[in-house]
Design a protein around this motif. Sequence first.
Motif, PDB file in Angstrom:
ATOM      1  N   GLU A 174      67.629  55.191  85.716  1.00 46.68           N
ATOM      2  CA  GLU A 174      67.154  54.882  87.066  1.00 46.68           C
ATOM      3  C   GLU A 174      66.660  53.443  87.126  1.00 46.68           C
ATOM      4  O   GLU A 174      66.935  52.729  88.070  1.00 46.68           O
ATOM      5  N   LYS A 175      65.901  53.084  86.071  1.00 50.46           N
ATOM      6  CA  LYS A 175      65.380  51.730  85.982  1.00 50.46           C
ATOM      7  C   LYS A 175      65.564  51.204  84.554  1.00 50.46           C
ATOM      8  O   LYS A 175      65.600  51.989  83.608  1.00 50.46           O
ATOM      9  N   VAL A 176      65.654  49.885  84.435  1.00 46.68           N
ATOM     10  CA  VAL A 176      65.734  49.227  83.124  1.00 46.68           C
ATOM     11  C   VAL A 176      64.413  48.491  82.907  1.00 46.68           C
ATOM     12  O   VAL A 176      63.964  47.728  83.765  1.00 46.68           O
ATOM     13  N   LYS A 177      63.833  48.739  81.745  1.00 48.89           N
ATOM     14  CA  LYS A 177      62.557  48.109  81.418  1.00 48.89           C
ATOM     15  C   LYS A 177      62.756  47.131  80.252  1.00 48.89           C
ATOM     16  O   LYS A 177      63.262  47.511  79.205  1.00 48.89           O
ATOM     17  N   VAL A 178      62.344  45.896  80.463  1.00 51.29           N
ATOM     18  CA  VAL A 178      62.461  44.857  79.430  1.00 51.29           C
ATOM     19  C   VAL A 178      61.063  44.335  79.137  1.00 51.29           C
ATOM     20  O   VAL A 178      60.343  43.906  80.058  1.00 51.29           O
ATOM     21  N   THR A 179      60.663  44.388  77.868  1.00 49.34           N
ATOM     22  CA  THR A 179      59.342  43.882  77.469  1.00 49.34           C
ATOM     23  C   THR A 179      59.515  42.880  76.327  1.00 49.34           C
ATOM     24  O   THR A 179      60.443  42.984  75.520  1.00 49.34           O
ATOM     25  N   PHE A 180      58.594  41.964  76.262  1.00 48.57           N
ATOM     26  CA  PHE A 180      58.616  40.966  75.178  1.00 48.57           C
ATOM     27  C   PHE A 180      57.257  40.268  75.144  1.00 48.57           C
ATOM     28  O   PHE A 180      56.405  40.468  76.038  1.00 48.57           O
ATOM     29  N   ASN A 181      57.056  39.471  74.119  1.00 48.68           N
ATOM     30  CA  ASN A 181      55.848  38.657  73.982  1.00 48.68           C
ATOM     31  C   ASN A 181      56.239  37.166  74.036  1.00 48.68           C
ATOM     32  O   ASN A 181      57.286  36.768  73.525  1.00 48.68           O
ATOM     33  N   LEU A 182      55.354  36.378  74.620  1.00 47.33           N
ATOM     34  CA  LEU A 182      55.551  34.923  74.596  1.00 47.33           C
ATOM     35  C   LEU A 182      54.955  34.380  73.304  1.00 47.33           C
ATOM     36  O   LEU A 182      53.749  34.534  73.055  1.00 47.33           O
ATOM     37  N   ALA A 183      55.803  33.796  72.475  1.00 46.24           N
ATOM     38  CA  ALA A 183      55.358  33.308  71.164  1.00 46.24           C
ATOM     39  C   ALA A 183      54.309  32.212  71.328  1.00 46.24           C
ATOM     40  O   ALA A 183      54.247  31.502  72.345  1.00 46.24           O
ATOM     41  N   ARG A 184      53.465  32.054  70.292  1.00 40.93           N
ATOM     42  CA  ARG A 184      52.458  30.996  70.300  1.00 40.93           C
ATOM     43  C   ARG A 184      53.155  29.634  70.309  1.00 40.93           C
ATOM     44  O   ARG A 184      54.180  29.416  69.663  1.00 40.93           O
TER      45      ARG A 184
ATOM     46  N   ILE B 134      73.075  41.219  82.801  1.00 45.11           N
ATOM     47  CA  ILE B 134      74.518  40.958  82.928  1.00 45.11           C
ATOM     48  C   ILE B 134      75.288  42.219  82.547  1.00 45.11           C
ATOM     49  O   ILE B 134      75.103  42.781  81.452  1.00 45.11           O
ATOM     50  N   GLU B 135      76.138  42.646  83.472  1.00 46.51           N
ATOM     51  CA  GLU B 135      76.921  43.866  83.267  1.00 46.51           C
ATOM     52  C   GLU B 135      78.109  43.589  82.344  1.00 46.51           C
ATOM     53  O   GLU B 135      78.417  42.427  82.026  1.00 46.51           O
TER      54      GLU B 135
ATOM     55  N   LEU C  61      60.679  45.266  85.159  1.00 45.28           N
ATOM     56  CA  LEU C  61      61.129  46.631  85.476  1.00 45.28           C
ATOM     57  C   LEU C  61      62.097  46.506  86.649  1.00 45.28           C
ATOM     58  O   LEU C  61      61.707  46.095  87.743  1.00 45.28           O
ATOM     59  N   TYR C  62      63.376  46.879  86.391  1.00 46.86           N
ATOM     60  CA  TYR C  62      64.392  46.656  87.411  1.00 46.86           C
ATOM     61  C   TYR C  62      65.087  47.961  87.769  1.00 46.86           C
ATOM     62  O   TYR C  62      65.520  48.710  86.889  1.00 46.86           O
ATOM     63  N   ALA C  63      65.218  48.162  89.090  1.00 44.33           N
ATOM     64  CA  ALA C  63      65.951  49.333  89.598  1.00 44.33           C
ATOM     65  C   ALA C  63      67.158  48.845  90.371  1.00 44.33           C
ATOM     66  O   ALA C  63      67.026  48.113  91.361  1.00 44.33           O
ATOM     67  N   LYS C  64      68.334  49.220  89.919  1.00 43.15           N
ATOM     68  CA  LYS C  64      69.563  48.756  90.554  1.00 43.15           C
ATOM     69  C   LYS C  64      69.765  49.412  91.908  1.00 43.15           C
ATOM     70  O   LYS C  64      70.277  48.812  92.835  1.00 43.15           O
ATOM     71  N   GLY C  65      69.368  50.710  92.024  1.00 41.56           N
ATOM     72  CA  GLY C  65      69.563  51.425  93.287  1.00 41.56           C
ATOM     73  C   GLY C  65      70.964  51.982  93.419  1.00 41.56           C
ATOM     74  O   GLY C  65      71.364  52.407  94.493  1.00 41.56           O
ATOM     75  N   ALA C  66      71.720  51.949  92.319  1.00 44.16           N
ATOM     76  CA  ALA C  66      73.086  52.491  92.300  1.00 44.16           C
ATOM     77  C   ALA C  66      73.419  52.834  90.862  1.00 44.16           C
ATOM     78  O   ALA C  66      72.629  52.589  89.945  1.00 44.16           O
ATOM     79  N   SER C  67      74.576  53.442  90.659  1.00 46.34           N
ATOM     80  CA  SER C  67      74.961  53.841  89.306  1.00 46.34           C
ATOM     81  C   SER C  67      75.218  52.603  88.446  1.00 46.34           C
ATOM     82  O   SER C  67      75.767  51.587  88.912  1.00 46.34           O
ATOM     83  N   TYR C  68      74.840  52.716  87.179  1.00 46.52           N
ATOM     84  CA  TYR C  68      75.077  51.617  86.225  1.00 46.52           C
ATOM     85  C   TYR C  68      76.436  51.789  85.573  1.00 46.52           C
ATOM     86  O   TYR C  68      76.905  52.901  85.329  1.00 46.52           O
TER      87      TYR C  68
END
Length: 315
Positions: free
Chosen positions: A214-224, A240-241, A284-291
């Motif tokens: 339903e949604k794609v979640k991307v997490t990361f840390n900003l390096a020092r 990018i598909e 957190l991204y929701a396309k709103g359509a099928s992936y």
Amino acid sequence: MEPTQNSEPKNNNRVWLFVALFLVLLGINGFLFYLNQQKGKQNEQLTATVKEKDDKLEAQIKEYETLKADFERQSQEVQSMGQSNDSLLARISAINADLLKLRSFRKGSFSIAEQRRFKERAANFEAQLRKKDEEIAQLKADNEALYTETTTLKERQNKLTDTISTVVRSNQDLSEKVAVASRLQADNIRVGIINGRNKEKDDDDNEFKAKRVEKVKVTFNLARNDVAPKETKQIMMRLIEPDGSALYNLSTGGGTFMVDGSEAFYTAKQDIVFDNTRQPVQFLYAKGASYKTGLHTVELYSGGVMIGKTTFTLK
């Protein structure tokens, strides 16, 4: 006998008459010879006087021609230095007028008064000529000194310009190095999905079922980064598909930005205040359509430069 005696006195008188006549003629011839001698001397004196006047006239003409040539030389020198030569042209014109008068005396008399007058004028021109030569010599010296000073200043300016250019290049190099060094870096990039029941799922292999996303979640840390200033940073995410196109929708926060001088689409963006604490960031991204199924790519950008990248697969 008496007639013979009478004829002798007559003969004697004739002799004396011839002698007297001869003496008179001789005297007249002598006087005429004397007159001719005197006239010859006068003619010689007159010829000598005329020749002397002619010589003086020619000498005066030659002196004026020399003065004219010198003033023309001065006029050219002054003009070559960019100065006004009006006064010199006026003197040349005056000398030309005097030359015309002097040459006209060849057909007439060159009187002592005229000789004196033109001699005084020539002396005056000569004095002006010497004074102008001194002025020209001083002007040349001043120009030479100015040229030397200008050349020295140009050399110093060129050295200063070279120094400034070197400093500018050094500053540019330093700025470029600082800009590179101050770029952000995304560490520990992870991708998860949230299904329709709002449940999150992670996978170390980053493989998920497309129909459950339903949604794609991307997490990361900003390096020092001790070089990067602590300020607001704008971070873009490109999802990018498999066909190579980036998901883009204005209604869900998408847009365009510049990457390497070209326009590119981004899927989402957010502003964060970089504080150099390895702070976490989340998209957190929701396309709103099928992936679509296949390999997806996540690219992260800040300041038009990619700061991180990862991939995940939807089956």
